[in-house]
Write an enzyme that holds these catalytic residues in place. Structure first.
Site, PDB file in Angstrom:
ATOM      1  N   HIS A 194     -11.001  -0.765  -2.888  1.00 27.88           N
ATOM      2  CA  HIS A 194      -9.702   0.071  -3.136  1.00 27.88           C
ATOM      3  C   HIS A 194      -9.379  -0.012  -4.569  1.00 27.88           C
ATOM      4  CE1 HIS A 194      -8.921   2.164   0.663  1.00 27.88           C
ATOM      5  NE2 HIS A 194      -9.827   1.373   1.036  1.00 27.88           N
ATOM      6  N   GLU A 214      -9.645   6.048  -6.931  1.00 25.29           N
ATOM      7  CA  GLU A 214      -9.843   4.565  -7.319  1.00 25.29           C
ATOM      8  C   GLU A 214     -11.412   4.253  -7.720  1.00 25.29           C
ATOM      9  OE1 GLU A 214      -8.336   3.083  -3.674  1.00 25.29           O
ATOM     10  OE2 GLU A 214      -6.341   4.353  -3.871  1.00 25.29           O
ATOM     11  N   HIS A 233     -10.958   6.404  -1.341  1.00 23.76           N
ATOM     12  CA  HIS A 233     -10.007   7.306  -2.031  1.00 23.76           C
ATOM     13  C   HIS A 233     -10.730   7.559  -3.306  1.00 23.76           C
ATOM     14  CE1 HIS A 233      -6.617   5.319   0.473  1.00 23.76           C
ATOM     15  NE2 HIS A 233      -6.990   6.092   1.047  1.00 23.76           N
ATOM     16  N   GLU A 251      -8.148  -4.764  -3.038  1.00 20.59           N
ATOM     17  CA  GLU A 251      -7.369  -4.042  -4.142  1.00 20.59           C
ATOM     18  C   GLU A 251      -7.532  -4.367  -5.438  1.00 20.59           C
ATOM     19  OE1 GLU A 251      -5.606  -1.391  -3.199  1.00 20.59           O
ATOM     20  OE2 GLU A 251      -5.358  -1.484  -1.085  1.00 20.59           O
TER      21      GLU A 251
END
Length: 553
Positions: free
Chosen positions: A390, A297, A294, A464
């Site tokens: 991420h 990010e 992504h 994350e």
């Protein structure tokens, strides 16, 4: 060839300039930022509730002072070239009327930039529209743009009027980043958190609804060149500079090779690093790490850089890791998305982290070739760990998503929780074990985490990293680049703890994980019990999952 030995001489490797879709105009300015760590942690902004919004800005009330929208040659990507669109550049910014004109000059036609429109709605107030991910009409979250012709005294207000997500850390104290070119040159100051009166609220009443991010700020100097960003930018060119220095280093290139895993749709290299001590790979297990599937990010790239810096260092633990494992590292899975300033998608106009295991190589080359490489490696040896880096826009701190399919034995299911638990002990002021989730939801079958686990990777995780910062260990402050890079080193520490031949730490964490699950289920501590018949959904709430939204498709 996945097992080309890092000990042999490295072939000449070139790093050509990024290729852009021919739909995109690209300015020639070289955009680089110095690195800087604030002398003390930057606190969160006191959150301002949306009920305090006193007015609503609209296009009709102002003057368009910047508009740059790619001249899309249709609904899908067709071709790319270095430098993007051929021919002379247009002039998207309105010209100044003279030295007394205080209108800001906006620009974002550079790597990772994505401002589409700026509308002046007051002497020092601007409404901004972000460009959706290319070849889509949505996914507006990341932002990165330049402003010039600043004034030091006035209080400016900026409102981004087309944010896609209903909930954001901007409603919990997250502040935008500012970079002043004059401060960088004169005082060595880089990116810093700015903004007072930061608000995040629903704007339009249409469907799907759009949300607004608004903040006020004073610029540090008259006549400065400044940049705003959602998170510390890390571009494809930044990665190339890093890899160029790595390849040129005679010491580190002894145990690291750089190759192209494949080419992206635009023809940009998706780089693959193989890191292990020279002298063969017999008996070594494999660890696979990736980032930036992504593109918005960018915190994942800084964590990745910290991981590589440590793993390629002369530290005794780094040497031990290289002796024990073969590391296959893909630091930027979606280079095209990073180049054009997308938030989530590749040039296919889709989220590549929903395409594993089912994508065609011609549509999602990065994830397809990574998946195929892991499949090949698994035919020869164990892939012990996969970790995909991420960023998260709705939850503070750092946490992991793992894979508990609910069908394994109690011991296996507890082991899935041990690695995150160990990481929380190594990073108590950053990592939240209680925020970790392990459900394997049907909607996540196409993610790297789940597909690698389905292939047979023993422990498969998404790491994350909050766009904001930490609320742990007495902190209530934003992550700095130093914080983000430390996560990579802490991941290496945790890998050694997890694989320690003396099992004391592992056993302690197994007991603790079991006690925590007992507590969640309302059982008495130490009462034992078999977890194999308890579904993952019973062990955790499913209300706070990944950073995808309903509109991600």
């Amino acid at each position: 060839q996945p097992w080309r030995s890092p000990g042999e001489p490295q072939a000449t490797f070139s790093f050509p300039a990024p290729r852009w879709p021919v739909d995109c105009e690209v300015i020639q300015d070289t955009i680089e930022h110095i690195e800087w760590v604030p002398p003390k942690p930057e606190p969160f902004c006191p959150p301002m509730g949306p009920e305090h919004v006193l007015y609503t800005l609209s296009e009709e009330q102002g003057t368009v002072v910047y508009h740059s929208s790619p001249a899309l040659q249709g609904s899908c990507f067709t071709r790319a070239r270095v430098g993007g669109a051929p021919g002379p550049l247009s002039s998207p910014a309105a010209p100044l009327e003279g030295p007394q004109d205080t209108t800001l000059l906006f620009e974002s036609r550079f790597e990772s930039g994505n401002l589409q429109t700026a509308i002046k709605v007051g002497p020092y107030e601007y409404m901004l529209m972000l460009r959706p991910d290319l070849y889509t009409a949505k996914h507006t979250q990341w932002f990165y743009f330049r402003v010039q012709n600043t004034r030091q005294e006035p209080l400016y207000r900026f409102t981004i009027a087309n944010m896609a997500k209903s909930k954001s850390l901007y409603g919990q104290g997250l502040r935008p980043l500012l970079y002043s070119q004059r401060d960088a040159q004169s005082h060595g100051i880089g990116w810093r958190r700015v903004g007072t009166d930061v608000r995040y609220y629903r704007g339009s009443a249409g469907e799907p609804p759009l949300f607004r991010l608004s903040w006020t700020v004073r610029f540090p100097h008259d006549g400065d060149t400044c940049f705003f960003a959602a998170c510390y930018p890390y571009t494809y060119s930044d990665l190339q500079r890093y890899l160029r220095a790595l390849v040129a280093d005679p010491e580190r290139s002894q145990y690291c090779t750089v190759r192209a895993l494949c080419r992206s749709l635009a023809g940009n290299a998706v780089y693959l690093l193989t890191i292990t001590s020279p002298g063969g790979v017999a008996g070594k297990r494999v660890v696979v790490v990736s980032a930036r599937v992504h593109p918005g990010e960018s915190g994942g790239s800084w964590a990745m850089r910290g991981f590589l810096n440590f793993l390629l260092s002369t530290h005794a633990d780094a040497r031990l890791l290289r002796r024990l494992f073969v590391f296959k590292v893909v630091p930027m899975l979606n280079p095209d998305g990073v180049v054009v300033g997308n938030s989530r998608c590749s040039l296919a106009g889709r989220d590549p982290n929903r395409a594993y295991g089912k994508a065609l190589p011609g549509s999602f080359p990065g994830v397809w070739h990574l998946w195929a490489m892991v499949q090949r490696v698994l035919a020869e040896r164990e892939v012990m760990l996969y970790c995909d880096f991420h960023g998260h826009s709705r939850k503070n701190n750092v946490f992991m998503y793992g894979c508990d399919g609910g069908r394994d034995s109690t011991g296996t299911r507890l082991l899935q929780r041990v690695f995150p638990l160990m990481l929380s002990k190594n990073a108590p002021d950053k990592f939240s074990f209680s925020s970790c989730k392990y459900q394997v939801q049907k909607s996540k079958e196409g993610t790297g985490r789940v597909s690698m686990w389905r292939l047979g990777v023993s422990y498969s995780y998404t790491l994350e990293v909050a766009f904001s910062g930490s609320t742990l260990g007495g902190r209530s402050s934003h992550f700095s680049v130093e914080d983000l890079e430390s996560l990579g080193r802490l991941l290496c520490d945790t890998l050694l703890d997890f694989c320690d031949p003396v099992p004391a730490k592992l056993q302690q964490c197994l007991v603790e994980a079991d006690a925590l699950l007992q507590q969640q289920m309302g059982r008495e501590p130490g009462s034992g019990g078999n977890w194999s018949n308890v579904s993952p959904s019973e062990l955790e709430s499913s209300t706070s999952g990944s950073d995808s939204s309903v509109s991600d498709g």
